[in-house]
Design an enzyme around this catalytic site. Structure first.
Site, PDB file in Angstrom:
ATOM      1  N   GLN A  91       3.704  -1.842  -0.711  1.00 43.21           N
ATOM      2  CA  GLN A  91       2.698  -1.623  -1.754  1.00 43.21           C
ATOM      3  C   GLN A  91       3.214  -0.618  -2.782  1.00 43.21           C
ATOM      4  OE1 GLN A  91      -1.450  -1.362   0.328  1.00 43.21           O
ATOM      5  NE2 GLN A  91       0.094  -0.873   1.865  1.00 43.21           N
ATOM      6  N   ASP A  94       7.756   2.431  -6.314  1.00 38.87           N
ATOM      7  CA  ASP A  94       8.753   3.482  -6.595  1.00 38.87           C
ATOM      8  C   ASP A  94      10.212   3.043  -6.447  1.00 38.87           C
ATOM      9  OD1 ASP A  94       7.644   4.971  -3.476  1.00 38.87           O
ATOM     10  OD2 ASP A  94       9.193   3.425  -3.803  1.00 38.87           O
ATOM     11  N   HIS A 109       2.760  -4.782  -5.263  1.00 40.49           N
ATOM     12  CA  HIS A 109       2.137  -4.127  -6.420  1.00 40.49           C
ATOM     13  C   HIS A 109       3.140  -3.901  -7.542  1.00 40.49           C
ATOM     14  CE1 HIS A 109      -1.074  -2.474  -3.445  1.00 40.49           C
ATOM     15  NE2 HIS A 109      -1.302  -3.707  -3.782  1.00 40.49           N
ATOM     16  N   CYS A 138       8.860 -11.089 -24.416  1.00 38.61           N
ATOM     17  CA  CYS A 138       9.718 -11.699 -23.393  1.00 38.61           C
ATOM     18  C   CYS A 138      10.909 -12.389 -24.041  1.00 38.61           C
ATOM     19  CB  CYS A 138       8.910 -12.709 -22.594  1.00 38.61           C
ATOM     20  SG  CYS A 138       9.895 -13.673 -21.440  1.00 38.61           S
ATOM     21  N   CYS A 141      10.355 -16.385 -23.289  1.00 36.79           N
ATOM     22  CA  CYS A 141       9.298 -17.237 -23.852  1.00 36.79           C
ATOM     23  C   CYS A 141       8.516 -16.544 -24.969  1.00 36.79           C
ATOM     24  CB  CYS A 141       8.342 -17.657 -22.730  1.00 36.79           C
ATOM     25  SG  CYS A 141       7.186 -16.365 -22.261  1.00 36.79           S
ATOM     26  N   GLY A 178       2.742   4.255   6.852  1.00 41.42           N
ATOM     27  CA  GLY A 178       2.348   5.018   5.671  1.00 41.42           C
ATOM     28  C   GLY A 178       1.326   4.363   4.781  1.00 41.42           C
ATOM     29  N   THR A 179       0.394   3.605   5.368  1.00 40.07           N
ATOM     30  CA  THR A 179      -0.668   3.032   4.539  1.00 40.07           C
ATOM     31  C   THR A 179      -2.043   3.287   5.159  1.00 40.07           C
ATOM     32  OG1 THR A 179      -1.513   1.042   3.441  1.00 40.07           O
ATOM     33  CG2 THR A 179      -0.481   0.728   5.601  1.00 40.07           C
ATOM     34  N   ASN A 204       1.852   6.625  11.328  1.00 41.07           N
ATOM     35  CA  ASN A 204       1.004   7.377  10.411  1.00 41.07           C
ATOM     36  C   ASN A 204       0.584   8.682  11.104  1.00 41.07           C
ATOM     37  OD1 ASN A 204      -1.141   8.276   8.696  1.00 41.07           O
ATOM     38  ND2 ASN A 204      -1.525   6.162   8.080  1.00 41.07           N
TER      39      ASN A 204
HETATM   40  N1  APR Z   1       4.478   9.383   6.869  1.00 35.33           N
HETATM   41  C1  APR Z   1       3.674   8.309   7.162  1.00 35.33           C
HETATM   42  N2  APR Z   1       2.395   8.163   6.688  1.00 35.33           N
HETATM   43  C2  APR Z   1       1.917   9.163   5.923  1.00 35.33           C
HETATM   44  C3  APR Z   1       2.678  10.328   5.593  1.00 35.33           C
HETATM   45  C4  APR Z   1       4.019  10.403   6.107  1.00 35.33           C
HETATM   46  N3  APR Z   1       4.817  11.441   5.844  1.00 35.33           N
HETATM   47  N4  APR Z   1       1.905  11.134   4.830  1.00 35.33           N
HETATM   48  C5  APR Z   1       0.702  10.500   4.667  1.00 35.33           C
HETATM   49  N5  APR Z   1       0.705   9.327   5.331  1.00 35.33           N
HETATM   50  C6  APR Z   1      -0.356   8.300   5.413  1.00 35.33           C
HETATM   51  C7  APR Z   1      -1.779   8.810   5.195  1.00 35.33           C
HETATM   52  O1  APR Z   1      -2.366   9.250   6.415  1.00 35.33           O
HETATM   53  C8  APR Z   1      -2.483   7.560   4.654  1.00 35.33           C
HETATM   54  O2  APR Z   1      -3.031   6.788   5.724  1.00 35.33           O
HETATM   55  O3  APR Z   1      -0.121   7.379   4.383  1.00 35.33           O
HETATM   56  C9  APR Z   1      -1.344   6.753   4.005  1.00 35.33           C
HETATM   57  C10 APR Z   1      -1.404   6.695   2.483  1.00 35.33           C
HETATM   58  O4  APR Z   1      -2.545   5.965   2.138  1.00 35.33           O
HETATM   59  P1  APR Z   1      -2.895   5.725   0.592  1.00 35.33           P
HETATM   60  O5  APR Z   1      -2.701   6.956  -0.156  1.00 35.33           O
HETATM   61  O6  APR Z   1      -4.229   5.057   0.576  1.00 35.33           O
HETATM   62  O7  APR Z   1      -1.740   4.720   0.111  1.00 35.33           O
HETATM   63  P2  APR Z   1      -1.638   3.137   0.257  1.00 35.33           P
HETATM   64  O8  APR Z   1      -2.229   2.679   1.545  1.00 35.33           O
HETATM   65  O9  APR Z   1      -0.258   2.763  -0.031  1.00 35.33           O
HETATM   66  O10 APR Z   1      -2.597   2.646  -0.971  1.00 35.33           O
HETATM   67  C11 APR Z   1      -2.640   1.282  -1.256  1.00 35.33           C
HETATM   68  O11 APR Z   1      -3.844   1.716  -3.278  1.00 35.33           O
HETATM   69  O12 APR Z   1      -4.224   3.002  -5.093  1.00 35.33           O
HETATM   70  C12 APR Z   1      -3.645   1.844  -4.680  1.00 35.33           C
HETATM   71  O13 APR Z   1      -1.907   0.661  -5.744  1.00 35.33           O
HETATM   72  C13 APR Z   1      -2.152   1.790  -4.948  1.00 35.33           C
HETATM   73  O14 APR Z   1      -0.453   0.740  -3.578  1.00 35.33           O
HETATM   74  C14 APR Z   1      -1.552   1.619  -3.558  1.00 35.33           C
HETATM   75  C15 APR Z   1      -2.704   1.069  -2.757  1.00 35.33           C
END
Ligand code: APR
Length: 237
Positions: A91, A94, A109, A138, A141, A178-179, A204
């Site tokens: 997602q 970067d 994304h 573009c 096109c 990490g989500t 996480n």
């Molecule tokens: N290692 C692993 N996980 C981590 C760390 C770490 N060092 N630090 C924080 N986290 C976890 C947090 O606990 C959280 O559950 O990473 C998660 C980040 O969640 P979000 O900030 O909600 O990010 P993400 O899930 O990628 O968001 C999804 O939302 O705003 C939109 O487009 C944006 O792609 C993004 C999407």
């Protein structure tokens, strides 16, 4: 095995997450879902704002410029190169997974180093595009180019979405690192894998929406846990 990653993967690379402690949206509030509507209404204005960002977007772009892959990104690339990891859905915009060497990757994304045509969906390196005149056009096109990053309210480009579903459907085990698993359609992939009897390995430091579904939850930072997990996997692969 496939992987799904989010902003937490890049926290140890200096990029803040969006939600939870230190999150950009926690600090500034969730942005309105009108990003794409506003782009289509006035692409030149949207480009000018993109070129001189303010608030959360300024903070995000500044950290993106300085960021380098961390050992978590490198570990996933190694698992791909050894054939253990079949695909990576991220997602994150970067580009750090690509810089770490991941090639079997779907950036659901988008990627902040690319621009995309809103007509033919062709993508080009941002640096290869002349932005004298806004919005840039573009080369293929003459359609309008926007950042490849998916704006709020913008549909996920069909080519990437199709690949994500294909890879997730072929999988019986997903590393979810990490989500917060709160944004769809990305959050749907692990749910579908679990529903089909597959396994979820959550990485996480904190609970997420997926913790209840996870076969295993590794409570730690992805930059520390993923290298340890990769070392164990590569030892038996
Ligand atoms: N290692 C692993 N996980 C981590 C760390 C770490 N060092 N630090 C924080 N986290 C976890 C947090 O606990 C959280 O559950 O990473 C998660 C980040 O969640 P979000 O900030 O909600 O990010 P993400 O899930 O990628 O968001 C999804 O939302 O705003 C939109 O487009 C944006 O792609 C993004 C999407």
């Amino acid at each position: 095995m496939v992987a799904l990653t989010g902003a937490g993967m890049s926290v140890e690379s200096g990029i803040p997450p969006f939600r939870g402690p230190g999150g950009l949206w926690t600090k500034y509030g969730e942005p309105p879902m009108k990003g794409y509507e506003r782009f289509v209404a006035d692409p030149a204005k949207a480009w000018r704002e993109r070129l001189s960002p303010s608030g959360p977007m300024r903070e995000l772009w500044e950290t993106l410029q300085r960021a380098r892959p961390n050992p978590g990104h490198v570990a996933l690339a190694q698992l791909e190169q050894s054939g253990v990891l079949r695909h990576l859905i991220t997602q994150n915009i970067d580009n750090l997974h690509v810089l770490a060497g991941s090639r079997l990757i779907a950036e659901i994304h988008g990627n902040a180093t690319l621009v995309r045509c809103i007509e033919c969906v062709a993508r080009f390196p941002r640096e290869s595009i002349d932005i004298e005149e806004l919005p840039p056009r573009c080369p293929r096109c003459n359609g309008i180019l926007k950042s490849d990053t998916v704006s709020f309210g913008e549909p996920i480009p069909p080519d990437v979405l199709a690949r994500c579903f294909e890879e997730a459907e072929d999988s019986d085990c997903m590393i979810v690192a990490g989500t917060s698993a709160t944004v769809y359609p990305a959050a749907q992939f692990p749910i579908d894998i679990r529903r089909r009897g597959g396994h979820l390995i959550e990485i996480n430091p904190f609970e997420s929406e997926l913790s209840v579904l996870a076969s295993i939850s590794l409570r730690g930072e992805s930059g520390k846990v993923l290298p340890a997990l990769a070392a164990r996997l590569l030892a038996v692969a």
